[in-house]
Structures are given as C-alpha cells and as structure tokens.
Design a protein around this motif. Structure first.
Motif, short mmCIF file in Angstrom:
data_model
loop_
_atom_site.label_atom_id
_atom_site.label_comp_id
_atom_site.label_asym_id
_atom_site.label_seq_id
_atom_site.Cartn_x
_atom_site.Cartn_y
_atom_site.Cartn_z
N THR A 8 -5.24 6.67 0.57
CA THR A 8 -4.59 5.37 0.67
C THR A 8 -4.39 4.73 -0.70
O THR A 8 -3.31 4.24 -1.03
N LYS A 9 -5.44 4.76 -1.50
CA LYS A 9 -5.40 4.13 -2.82
C LYS A 9 -4.36 4.81 -3.70
O LYS A 9 -3.53 4.15 -4.34
N GLU A 10 -4.36 6.13 -3.72
CA GLU A 10 -3.44 6.89 -4.57
C GLU A 10 -1.99 6.70 -4.11
O GLU A 10 -1.10 6.47 -4.93
N PHE A 11 -1.76 6.79 -2.80
CA PHE A 11 -0.40 6.61 -2.28
C PHE A 11 0.08 5.18 -2.52
O PHE A 11 1.25 4.95 -2.80
N GLY A 12 -0.82 4.22 -2.40
CA GLY A 12 -0.46 2.83 -2.64
C GLY A 12 0.02 2.63 -4.06
O GLY A 12 1.05 2.00 -4.31
N LEU A 13 -0.71 3.21 -5.01
CA LEU A 13 -0.33 3.12 -6.42
C LEU A 13 1.03 3.78 -6.65
O LEU A 13 1.91 3.24 -7.32
N LEU A 14 1.21 4.95 -6.05
CA LEU A 14 2.47 5.69 -6.17
C LEU A 14 3.64 4.85 -5.65
O LEU A 14 4.69 4.76 -6.29
N CYS A 15 3.43 4.21 -4.50
CA CYS A 15 4.52 3.46 -3.88
C CYS A 15 4.83 2.19 -4.65
O CYS A 15 5.98 1.80 -4.78
#
Lengths: 265, 299
Positions: free
Chosen positions: B171-178
């Motif tokens: 979640t954290k990584e995808f959130g940063l990516l988005c």
C-alpha cells in the motif's frame, strides 16, 4: 551519518571524484536529440545555499533531474560527497515543482510528509506511530503542524509548497535539490522557506534551488549557478552575478543583481 | 423467489452456489483494491485493454484444449491463455507509447480493437467446430457464474485473496508511486518495477474475472468501486479498503442474483450493482459527493 560514511565506506572511492556535496563534470542532456544542457561543470560548496538561475528553457529543472537520475544524461560525471551520485540517493532530498502532482490525491499533509521517511521505513512495512511523530516534527518546522490532518487539496498553494518542503526535511538528507519552491507562494510561506534554508545551511547542508526571481536571489542565496543551455556563470553571488553575465544569459541588458526577470520554467 | 434470493445471499442455498458467490465476492474485493491504485495511477483504461487483449488468448487456449483433449473447457488453460495474450497486449501498449508519438489512449484503443477483432474471428471459427463445450465460451465475454465449477470458484477466491494480500503489503509503495512517481524515482524506488507489479496484479484480476464478470465488463469492476469509495474518504488506505468492500458487495449481490436468474449475464448484474453503489456515493458521499460540493474551500 557523517561518521558512518567516513569510517565504513563499502568500497574505497575512486580518486578523481571530488569530495564536495555535488560535483558535475561535462554534463550533457538532450530531449529527443535536442541538447538542453551542454558540457556543464559545477561544484557546489559545503554548507551553501546555491541559486540556480536562468531564462526559460535554460535547463534549470533538467539540471536537477539529471542529478537525480530522472533524466538520462548523454555525457558527464556526477558525484555526491565523493561517490557516484547513483550510490548516494539516500543523501539527496528533492522538492519537485508543486504543479508536478495531483493535489486531489487521497492523502493528508502528514501522509505526504511521511513519504520522505519511506526509504528508512523499508519495503512492505507500515508507517508507525514513531514515523508519524517524525513527520509531524517536520511539518512543525515549516509552521504547518496545525494542518497535519488536512487533505492536501484543501491547502493553499503556499501551504502545499511547505508540505513538499517538510517531506524533503523528513528525508534528513545532506544535499537538497529544490525546483522553484518560491513560485507563486504567499509571504508567510516565503518567510518559512527562507528560515528552513538558513537552518539547513547552519547544519552544514547544501541546497540547490531553482529560482526565477533575480531580484531576491542575492538576498536569499550566497552562491549562483547561472544557466542558459550551458554554464554562463558560477560561484559566489557577489562575483558571479555581473551585468555582463546576466546579459549573456538572458540576452537583454539588466542591472547586476537587479530587476526581476519574468518567471522561468 | 425472495426466500431463495435470501438463501443465496446468506450462502445457505447449497454448498456449490455458496462457494461460487463467495468466490465472486473475493474477486470483487481484489478488483476494488487493485482498482484504487490503478485509478490513482491513471491506468484504468489499461484494464480495458487487458480484458479485450485476453480474448484471442482465451480462444487459442480453447482450440489447444480441443486439439489435445477433445474439450476446450479447461479453466486453467483458459486462464493461461488470457494471461499470456493480456500480457502481450500490455507490452504492446507500452511499446507503442514509448517508441512512437502516439499517446497512451490511442495506443490502448489500437491494441484493444486489434486483439479483440482477432478474438472475435477465432470465436466465430470455434462456433463452427463440432467439438463440445463451446456453448460456454460466449459466457467468458459477459460472465456466467452459473457455469462455474467448485474448483474454479476456489481457484478464483484463492487467487483474489493473494492479490489483496499483495496490495495490503505494498500500500505504502503503490501510494507513493501513484502520488509522485518522479519523487519516488529520485529517492531510488524502482518505479518501473512497481508499475510492473501493479500491472501484474491487474492482469491477475482480469484473468480470474474471466468467468464471473467476463472480459468486456471487468473494467467496470476495476473502475467503479474506487470512484465510489473516493466519495466517502480522503485517505488512501480507507479508500482502498472501502473500494474492496464495494467491489465485494457488488460481486456478491450480482452473483447471487445471477444464480437466481441464470440466463442473465453475471457480469452485467455485478456491474449494475456497482453502478448503483457509485450513484449512491456520488449523491451522499461526504468527501467528494454532490453534498460535499456545497462545502466552501479555503483559498
């Protein structure tokens, strides 16, 4: 951090690289065959505030992006504190242009600042209470502690800029690259940013800041990197910021360190 | 009729239909969760491309099944075909976007229509074959939970839960990516690999949605729940969870209704429920809904 780097380098550094926060040699960057930056040499001093100035399309943002590895370089070497920049990502903090993201994103100011801690938190681990405290402390440094829970789209432009600055502070880096942090901000934000810049310098950090306002550059920064597709002038503000250099970069006659030139991109 | 619907909804209408409905709900959960990140990364149309691009692979897998065993209806083989040709479609979209001057939406439209027409031609060919089992193949376009076997439903459910677990971890990584891919790259996060992971999870959802929602409507189950969830919350984690909940609810209700009326396409029913949830959210949601529009914004 400093001690760690001094005493336990993973490999001995290759000798010719400068030990300074940022050393750029012969940097050339092109967009689709068209060179934007040509043969840029630049060395940033320790504990310095450097203004990166130049007309529209001078390659100021491109310069920062090339240093960060976001823009592939055709030629040139970039080192950071004595090592190739690729190995020093953890030492570099970045403040992108505010317009580069969608502020409608479902996140609070605190969520965004916590992103600066993600590298230290590591893969697949959640943001813990301790990290939230650290992020809150960074928000407080830019005078935004009261807005921690506010959705970022509900903040003013200046407040959003301060959130980005707090996120960079959370990285606890040694070299800070900022892309137009002063663009379109209110007076309170401008004061907050200057305060942060000065405290960073006091703690021995180096800041490179793309800046479009020639009028205020000599007040805020003591070093200059004047770009116009190449380095027109670089060095201490007092010596580098000459009328001749500015005329060469902007192609018009300007009083040294004087009149504000329209916003640069 | 009503009593039977209630039984279906409460998973009391027999073990088989309970597993099928639960499998559909797990799929809806996975689609809603992955959809949140896909929506925020502005890649929703990619799921449409994957769905349409999967059709020729599914048809070829069916033909391979007929050639090898005499029947084309092996769910595992069909999934494999869907994943293979869906992957090819995504790679082609990326190649067109990276190496030509076409923007991404044109690349998607090109690949989507090209692959889909190949798939439709193959389908018509299959329908002229004497081999058995092709009757169910049309259901893959619009979904047909009734034709699902117990094993297939279990496979769908298990894979869906794995997708949800992966999203929860990242979640954290995808959130940063988005939110800020450039910043993520500057910090040394492997942005391309994260994008690839998100695409693979999306691909998995499209593939296992084959029999439940169908290839054409899967984009709706990926897109509608997160848009609805965004109306209720301003936080990413809550949005993903709520979106998963909406997706699961839509799939649950849709699958139960289609068990009751097996002649209606399951995918259509599920998407209708998801659309209803979206309307409700747009009208009542406090974060972005119409009622929220009246709130004044600071300068």
């Amino acid at each position: 951090m400093v001690a760690l780097l001094k005493f336990s380098p993973r490999r001995p550094p290759p000798p010719p690289l400068s030990r300074s926060p940022l050393a750029v040699q012969g940097l050339t960057v092109a967009y689709g065959g068209e060179p934007v930056l040509r043969g840029v040499d630049f060395v940033a001093p320790e504990a310095a505030l450097v203004a990166v100035v130049g007309p529209n399309g001078a390659g100021k943002s491109t310069f920062l992006k090339a240093v960060l590895g976001l823009q592939p370089r055709l030629a040139g070497r970039i080192s950071c504190y004595g090592y190739p920049v690729e190995r020093q990502r953890r030492l570099i903090a970045y403040v992108p242009q505010r317009s580069s993201v969608d502020w409608d994103f479902p996140a609070s100011a605190l969520d965004v600042v916590a992103m600066g801690l993600y590298r230290r938190i590591g893969w697949c681990r959640p943001v813990g209470a301790r990290h939230r405290e650290q992020a809150l402390a960074c928000l407080a440094q830019v005078g935004m502690a009261d807005f921690a829970r506010r959705q970022i789209g509900q903040l003013s432009g200046g407040q959003q800029q301060r959130v980005f600055l707090a996120r960079a502070l959370a990285q606890d880096a040694r070299l800070y690259l900022m892309d137009e942090p002063f663009a379109g901000v209110d007076a309170a934000t401008e004061r907050a940013i200057i305060e942060v810049l000065r405290s960073l310098r006091q703690r021995g950090r180096t800041v490179l800041c793309v800046h479009h306002d020639l009028h205020t550059a000599p007040d805020y920064f003591e070093h200059l990197l004047l770009l116009s597709g190449r380095v027109v002038a670089a060095g201490a503000m007092a010596e580098a910021c000459t009328a001749a250099a500015l005329e060469e970069a902007y192609g018009v006659r300007l009083p040294a360190g004087g009149a504000a030139v329209g916003r640069a991109g | 009729m009503t009593a039977r619907l209630v039984d279906l909804l409460l998973l009391r209408a027999g073990y088989n239909s309970a597993v099928v409905v639960a499998g559909a709900a797990a799929l809806g959960l996975a689609a809603g969760v992955v959809g949140s990140f896909v929506l925020l990364r502005r890649r929703v149309l990619v799921s449409d491309a994957i769905g349409h691009a999967a059709l020729p692979g599914v048809a070829l897998a069916f033909l391979a099944g007929v050639a090898l065993t005499g029947s084309g209806r092996h769910f595992g083989l069909l999934l494999l075909g869907a994943v293979a040709s869906g992957t090819l479609g995504v790679l082609l979209v990326q190649a067109i976007r990276d190496h030509t001057r076409l923007p991404e939406d044109s690349a998607i439209a090109t690949v989507l229509s090209l692959f889909f027409s190949v798939g439709v031609v193959l389908l018509s060919h299959i329908q002229t074959l004497p081999a058995g089992g092709q009757a169910g193949l049309n259901a893959l376009l619009l979904g047909s939970a009734a034709t699902m076997s117990l094993d297939e439903a279990r496979l769908v459910g298990g894979a869906a839960l794995a997708v949800v677990a992966a999203c929860a971890l990242l979640t954290k990584e995808f959130g940063l990516l988005c939110f800020d891919a450039g910043y993520a790259a500057a910090l040394g996060w492997p942005v391309r690999r994260l994008d690839l992971m998100l695409s693979l999870l999306l691909l998995a959802v499209v593939a296992i949605g084959l029999k439940t929602v169908g290839l054409i409507l899967i984009v709706a189950l990926v897109a509608l729940p997160p848009v609805a969830a965004r109306c209720w919350t301003d936080r990413l984690g809550r949005m993903a969870a709520l979106s998963g909940g909406f997706g699961a609810l839509a799939a649950w209700l849709g699958a139960a209704a289609s068990s009751l009326w097996p002649r209606l396409p399951t995918g259509g029913l599920i998407v209708l429920v998801a659309g209803g949830l979206l309307m409700l959210s747009l009208l009542c949601g406090p974060a972005r809904g119409l009622s929220a529009r009246r709130r004044s914004r600071p300068p």
